[in-house]
Design an enzyme around this catalytic site. Structure first.
Site, mmCIF file in Angstrom:
data_model
loop_
_atom_site.group_PDB
_atom_site.id
_atom_site.type_symbol
_atom_site.label_atom_id
_atom_site.label_comp_id
_atom_site.label_asym_id
_atom_site.label_seq_id
_atom_site.Cartn_x
_atom_site.Cartn_y
_atom_site.Cartn_z
ATOM 1 N N THR A 61 34.571 82.364 29.659
ATOM 2 C CA THR A 61 34.160 83.023 30.719
ATOM 3 C C THR A 61 35.222 83.797 30.936
ATOM 4 O O THR A 61 36.192 84.161 31.979
ATOM 5 C CB THR A 61 33.701 82.248 31.606
ATOM 6 N N GLY B 256 46.791 82.039 66.539
ATOM 7 C CA GLY B 256 47.798 82.624 67.794
ATOM 8 C C GLY B 256 48.969 81.676 68.283
ATOM 9 O O GLY B 256 49.383 80.874 67.266
ATOM 10 N N CYS C 36 54.363 82.205 68.094
ATOM 11 C CA CYS C 36 55.330 81.774 67.049
ATOM 12 C C CYS C 36 54.968 83.141 65.423
ATOM 13 O O CYS C 36 55.933 83.600 65.397
ATOM 14 C CB CYS C 36 56.083 80.761 67.142
ATOM 15 N N ARG D 283 49.596 83.322 75.091
ATOM 16 C CA ARG D 283 50.519 84.739 74.190
ATOM 17 C C ARG D 283 49.226 84.777 72.682
ATOM 18 O O ARG D 283 49.455 83.294 72.002
ATOM 19 C CB ARG D 283 51.663 83.954 74.592
HETATM 20 P P1 NAD Z 1 39.030 80.667 24.483
HETATM 21 O O1 NAD Z 1 39.105 82.094 24.554
HETATM 22 O O2 NAD Z 1 39.922 80.144 24.530
HETATM 23 O O3 NAD Z 1 37.556 79.575 23.895
HETATM 24 C C1 NAD Z 1 36.444 79.570 24.530
HETATM 25 C C2 NAD Z 1 36.657 79.694 22.179
HETATM 26 O O4 NAD Z 1 34.719 79.462 22.705
HETATM 27 C C3 NAD Z 1 36.413 80.894 21.575
HETATM 28 O O5 NAD Z 1 36.843 80.087 20.341
HETATM 29 C C4 NAD Z 1 35.088 81.505 21.268
HETATM 30 O O6 NAD Z 1 34.565 81.620 19.374
HETATM 31 C C5 NAD Z 1 33.957 80.036 21.433
HETATM 32 N N1 NAD Z 1 32.722 80.253 21.127
HETATM 33 C C6 NAD Z 1 32.225 81.660 22.591
HETATM 34 N N2 NAD Z 1 30.511 81.372 22.096
HETATM 35 C C7 NAD Z 1 30.489 80.705 21.449
HETATM 36 C C8 NAD Z 1 29.250 80.036 21.269
HETATM 37 N N3 NAD Z 1 28.474 80.567 21.761
HETATM 38 N N4 NAD Z 1 29.298 78.465 20.313
HETATM 39 C C9 NAD Z 1 30.130 78.242 20.237
HETATM 40 N N5 NAD Z 1 31.797 78.404 20.453
HETATM 41 C C10 NAD Z 1 31.492 79.637 20.960
HETATM 42 O O7 NAD Z 1 38.690 80.206 25.997
HETATM 43 P P2 NAD Z 1 39.224 78.784 27.313
HETATM 44 O O8 NAD Z 1 40.903 78.905 27.409
HETATM 45 O O9 NAD Z 1 39.524 77.814 26.241
HETATM 46 O O10 NAD Z 1 38.998 78.786 28.128
HETATM 47 C C11 NAD Z 1 37.486 78.172 28.526
HETATM 48 C C12 NAD Z 1 37.074 77.889 29.568
HETATM 49 O O11 NAD Z 1 37.802 77.225 30.442
HETATM 50 C C13 NAD Z 1 36.722 79.504 30.435
HETATM 51 O O12 NAD Z 1 36.132 79.348 31.392
HETATM 52 C C14 NAD Z 1 38.015 79.311 30.965
HETATM 53 O O13 NAD Z 1 38.250 79.906 32.660
HETATM 54 C C15 NAD Z 1 38.254 78.178 31.263
HETATM 55 N N6 NAD Z 1 39.450 77.598 31.765
HETATM 56 C C16 NAD Z 1 40.683 77.607 31.009
HETATM 57 C C17 NAD Z 1 41.881 77.445 30.955
HETATM 58 C C18 NAD Z 1 43.113 77.213 30.238
HETATM 59 O O14 NAD Z 1 44.501 77.177 30.531
HETATM 60 N N7 NAD Z 1 43.145 78.480 28.918
HETATM 61 C C19 NAD Z 1 42.141 76.111 31.953
HETATM 62 C C20 NAD Z 1 41.175 75.148 32.744
HETATM 63 C C21 NAD Z 1 40.259 75.851 32.356
#
Ligand code: NAD
Length: 440
Positions: free
Chosen positions: A87, A265, A268, A331
């Protein structure tokens, strides 16, 4: 044991795939990247992460983990789909939700052919309202009903890259934002072998929490870095200093000061912030987080002023004047600033604060009060004038909650009055036409 499909074989999907396999589930990862599918189907992790190679190898060789691009078959052969696609931000900073919606379209068309209940848990980070849109997409395409044939939940992921597997098995807690008990219970069973409390919460709360967590983590890093800049200039070891800071689990690392409400407020906080930012200015340092705390606080006072303006009433009653309940210290009280501003703009203002009486104010406290509210004695009302005070106030601002007011509750919340609550006077009252909470 569940049959699980995971959409997205990136960081979250791969770690989830390995961990859910280890927990005894049969997992299929649905990916659109051919290279990642090929690697996973040879038992090789497509990401770099401590422990992931062994986890994926075992999951593939012994526990049935596989990867595919065939979303339909994966959904038809599973009870639960975890959505772990990316995302990213758009150039404007908005959330790009296209990948999530594409997955929902895939799941929707597969569900047309499925007769058993299907649970969809979105682990990707999504803004509030996204799950509702996902439900609409799936209902439209599948012609099936939410809560009857399928359910979409928000199930935010808290792991960190670099310690992802350990974090997966030991999260701070597991949050399930669900509209129905059936889906929540399925996820609860899956997570029952994970070492963390499970909280079933409202969907929009689960959607928002990850943003609030990450904003706070980012704020902590920024705060500590600015402290580091100041320490370095003063020849003080910032690591030693922050270690001392972290020893205070009562006020520093605790839930103190984390309840949304009115401005801070007192004698301090503002004074000491000014002194600290003055040091940074003198040292030619840029400390924007520290410099913007007072403007942020002033913004909350302005926000309440606008809420009062919006009621279009000129008679305003304020409960509380001191910077907090149980003290007569005026204050830097934000309620003094609010009163001063209202009087300056021509409002008729009466104030009730049982801890503050002009006759008992002394020294710096008195000087401060009089310099801000010239005719303080005309504003302050005593306890024996409370009936008249409540009758006078067409807009009533609850800036402190006092026991003496409990017998006037009917009058406080009468239909003829606009009430602006800054303290959550009563948890059971929700914002409606006459009552508005500052942050609830
Ligand atoms: P990433 O980009 O590593 O992996 C996403 C994967 O989804 C990619 O391999 C992509 O090819 C695949 N993809 C996209 N569209 C697709 C579809 N229609 N069908 C099948 N596969 C598809 O992303 P990530 O780092 O794993 O993060 C994923 C989500 O988790 C995000 O929303 C991120 O914000 C959240 N998140 C990430 C972390 C982190 O540390 N990376 C931690 C917590 C939450």
């Amino acid at each position: 044991m569940f049959n699980i499909s995971i959409f997205g074989g990136g960081y979250i999907g791969t770690v989830s795939g390995g961990c859910l396999s280890k927990l005894g589930n049969k997992v299929t990862i649905v990916e659109k990247d051919r290279k990642k599918i090929e690697l996973l189907n040879r038992g090789i992790a497509p990401i770099v992460e401590p422990g992931i190679d062994g986890l994926i190898k075992t999951a593939y060789m012994e526990l049935g983990l596989k990867a595919t691009s065939d979303a339909e078959t994966a959904v038809l052969n599973s009870d639960v789909s975890f959505v772990c696609v990316g995302t990213p931000s758009t150039i404007e900073g908005e959330l790009c939700i296209d990948y999530i919606f594409n997955v929902m379209k895939n799941i929707g068309s597969a569900l047309k052919k499925k007769d058993t209940f299907h649970v969809i848990a979105v682990r990707s980070t999504i803004v509030p309202g996204t799950i509702q849109k996902c439900i609409q997409i799936i209902e439209q395409i599948s012609k099936k009903n939410m809560g009857v044939d399928f359910s979409v939940c928000s199930n935010p992921e808290f792991l960190r890259e670099g310690s992802a597997i350990d974090d997966y098995f030991n999260p701070p807690y597991t949050l399930i934002g669900a509209y129905d008990a059936k889906a929540a219970n399925t996820l609860k069973i899956i997570y029952s072998r994970i070492n963390a409390d499970i909280h079933i919460v409202e969907v929009r709360e689960a959607e928002l929490i990850k943003y609030i967590n990450n904003a706070f983590h980012a704020l902590k890093v920024g705060f500590a870095n600015e402290v580091g800049l100041i320490c370095k200039k003063l020849g003080i070891d910032s690591h030693k200093l922050m270690a001392l800071f972290c020893l205070d689990k009562k006020l520093n690392l605790s839930d103190s000061y984390l309840k949304p409400g009115f401005a801070f407020g007192g004698s301090c906080l503002s004074k000491d912030l000014r002194a600290l930012t003055y040091i940074s200015k003198k040292q030619n340092l840029k400390t924007p987080i520290l410099n913007n705390i007072i403007p942020s606080n002033e913004n909350i006072i302005s926000h309440v002023f606008s809420m009062i303006e919006a009621t279009k009433n000129s008679n305003v009653g304020i409960i509380g004047l001191a910077f907090k309940k149980g003290t007569d210290d005026l204050r830097e009280s934000p309620l003094v600033s609010l009163t001063e501003r209202l009087i300056g703009k021509g409002y008729e203002v009466k104030v009730y604060d049982p801890s503050v009486s002009e006759a008992k104010l002394f020294g710096a406290n008195k000087e401060y009060a009089i310099s801000h509210i010239k005719h303080l004695e005309k504003c302050l009302v005593d306890e024996d004038e409370l009936d008249k005070f409540i009758e006078f106030a067409d807009t009533l601002v609850i800036g402190s909650s006092y026991q003496t007011l409990s017998k006037y509750s009917n009058g406080l919340f009468s239909q003829s009055k606009q009430v602006i609550d800054l303290v959550r006077y009563n948890n059971s009252i929700v914002s409606n036409g006459n009552y508005t909470g500052i942050a609830w």
